[in-house]
Scaffold this active site. Structure first.
Site, PDB file in Angstrom:
ATOM      1  N   LYS A  62       0.813  -1.214   0.000  1.00  0.00           N
ATOM      2  CA  LYS A  62       0.000   0.000   0.000  1.00  0.00           C
ATOM      3  C   LYS A  62       0.848   1.267   0.000  1.00  0.00           C
ATOM      4  CE  LYS A  62      -0.522  -0.231   5.056  1.00  0.00           C
ATOM      5  NZ  LYS A  62       0.057  -1.601   5.188  1.00  0.00           N
ATOM      6  N   HIS A 191       1.223  -3.579  15.249  1.00  0.00           N
ATOM      7  CA  HIS A 191       1.781  -2.461  14.478  1.00  0.00           C
ATOM      8  C   HIS A 191       1.861  -1.266  15.411  1.00  0.00           C
ATOM      9  CE1 HIS A 191       2.770   0.291  11.297  1.00  0.00           C
ATOM     10  NE2 HIS A 191       2.543  -0.606  10.349  1.00  0.00           N
ATOM     11  N   GLU A 265       6.613  -5.537   8.464  1.00  0.00           N
ATOM     12  CA  GLU A 265       5.880  -4.948   7.345  1.00  0.00           C
ATOM     13  C   GLU A 265       6.422  -3.562   6.988  1.00  0.00           C
ATOM     14  OE1 GLU A 265       1.852  -4.839   8.646  1.00  0.00           O
ATOM     15  OE2 GLU A 265       1.733  -6.986   9.039  1.00  0.00           O
TER      16      GLU A 265
END
Length: 396
Positions: A62, A191, A265
């Site tokens: 993304k 996250h 990530e």
């Protein structure tokens, strides 16, 4: 797909942006242009493998879904964090095995789950009971990665309001529910927030992850997958070194078993510094004080917050500008207000820069423009989004 990708030009030693501007005749173009240094991405990958050897980087598509970037990272051996069917399709199109992909969107449309199932992308995050029931119905063979909330106190883009369950109460309840439905839980994820500035947040979250692992093991699950999310800086390698030291120490303490696969990530880490955006001044306006002295110069560029500079609105980015005038150090500087091209007064890029007195047709360069820019850009008001030229060092 690879046959459709644009040309990559090669350079020796160092990428010379000013020379590219001259060679590309940008003075004659009205469209903004991205200059992408693919070797910057490659150097970032090598630095990651050096500083975080046990953590597999799964690029957050993304952040920048440019196929040239995705292909390069696939060839380097990176994994991928995908959030939708189209991102999965893009990554799988470069022969990436499904085991290198995590479907890291805790709330997915059924058609996207169906596509993941068809392509055997088994690892996916979940943070609520409704998604557990959805997986039970539509993809019971998947591997559930329970995402819990553990945010940094300082982050460029906090995510905890939208995703992540409570690590103490909700995570255990979700695993109990999964067990009752005969689903497989293999690990957990978190996250700390995109653009994390509270580095200790990683250690705090990894400690919580260890407790979730223990509960999963009590239920009989083979807990062997930890996802430490993103938050890594894109243009500050010294800061990244500090994060790596914290993560390595915490992982060694809480997850010494090498059988546990650990991924992350990173998004902006790989691509932010790889892009320099070149914009042309197509109009200017002067603001003078009561004595008639020049106070502020306003410049209007061919890209703005509805294009590449959407990162100012959505990613809270503070941009810096570079000019390409000769003998610029000796020129007087003026307060400069920079606008985008649209008719919307919200389309303001910066009001805090001090620049030499520039003219219509002059160019400005904006470094570190590779993250959360192009994927969100739109041709609002009919202004084109920038094209991209790709470069790569002959050897790094």
């Amino acid at each position: 797909m690879s046959s459709e990708l644009p040309e990559i030009k090669y350079y020796e030693r160092e990428l010379n942006v000013r020379q590219i501007i001259e060679d590309s005749n940008l003075q004659d173009l009205d469209q903004a242009l991205n200059i992408c240094d693919l070797s910057s991405v490659e150097r970032k990958y090598q630095l990651w493998k050096k500083l975080l050897p046990r953590i597999m980087p799964c690029y957050a598509v993304k952040c920048n879904d440019d196929p040239v970037l995705v292909k390069l990272l696939a060839e380097l051996g990176a994994g991928f964090d995908c959030a939708s069917k189209n991102e999965l399709k893009l990554v799988l199109g470069f022969d990436v095995s499904p085991e290198r992909i995590i479907f890291a969107n805790p709330c997915r449309p059924v058609s996207h789950l169906d596509y993941a199932k068809e392509n055997r992308v088994a690892n996916g995050t979940v943070d609520n009971e409704f998604e557990v029931y959805k997986l039970h119905k539509h993809y019971p063979e998947s591997n559930l990665i329970v995402r819990f909330k553990s945010e940094a106190k300082e982050a460029q883009c906090p995510l905890g309001d939208k995703f992540g369950c409570d690590a103490d109460a909700d995570a255990t309840a979700l695993m109990l529910l999964a067990k009752s439905l005969d689903l497989t839980v293999t690990g957990t994820s978190f996250h700390v927030g995109s653009g994390c500035s509270e580095l200790e947040a990683y250690d705090r979250a990894i400690k919580k992850a260890k407790n979730i692992f223990k509960f999963g093991e009590l239920l009989g699950y083979d807990m062997d997958f930890l996802d430490i999310g993103g938050g890594f800086p894109g243009s500050d390698d010294e800061k990244f070194q500090k994060i790596a030291d914290i993560v390595n120490t915490s992982v060694e303490k809480h997850f010494p078993d090498e059988r546990v696969q650990i991924i992350a990530e990173p998004g902006r880490y790989f691509v932010a510094a790889a892009f320099t955006l070149i914009c042309k001044i197509h109009a200017r306006r002067e603001i003078r004080n009561e004595a008639g002295k020049l106070d502020t110069v306003m410049y209007y560029l061919n890209d703005g917050v509805y294009g590449s500079f959407n990162c100012i609105l959505y990613d809270h980015q503070v941009v810096t500008a570079q000019h390409y005038l000769d003998d610029a150090e000796n020129l007087p500087k003026f307060k400069s207000l920079i606008w985008g091209p649209s008719c919307d007064a919200l389309d303001k890029i910066s009001e805090d820069l001090r620049l030499p007195n520039l003219n219509r047709g002059d160019l400005l360069g904006f470094p570190n423009m590779g993250a959360y820019t192009m994927p969100i850009a739109s041709p609002f008001n009919g202004f084109e989004i920038p094209k991209t030229l790709y470069f790569r060092a002959i050897q790094i």
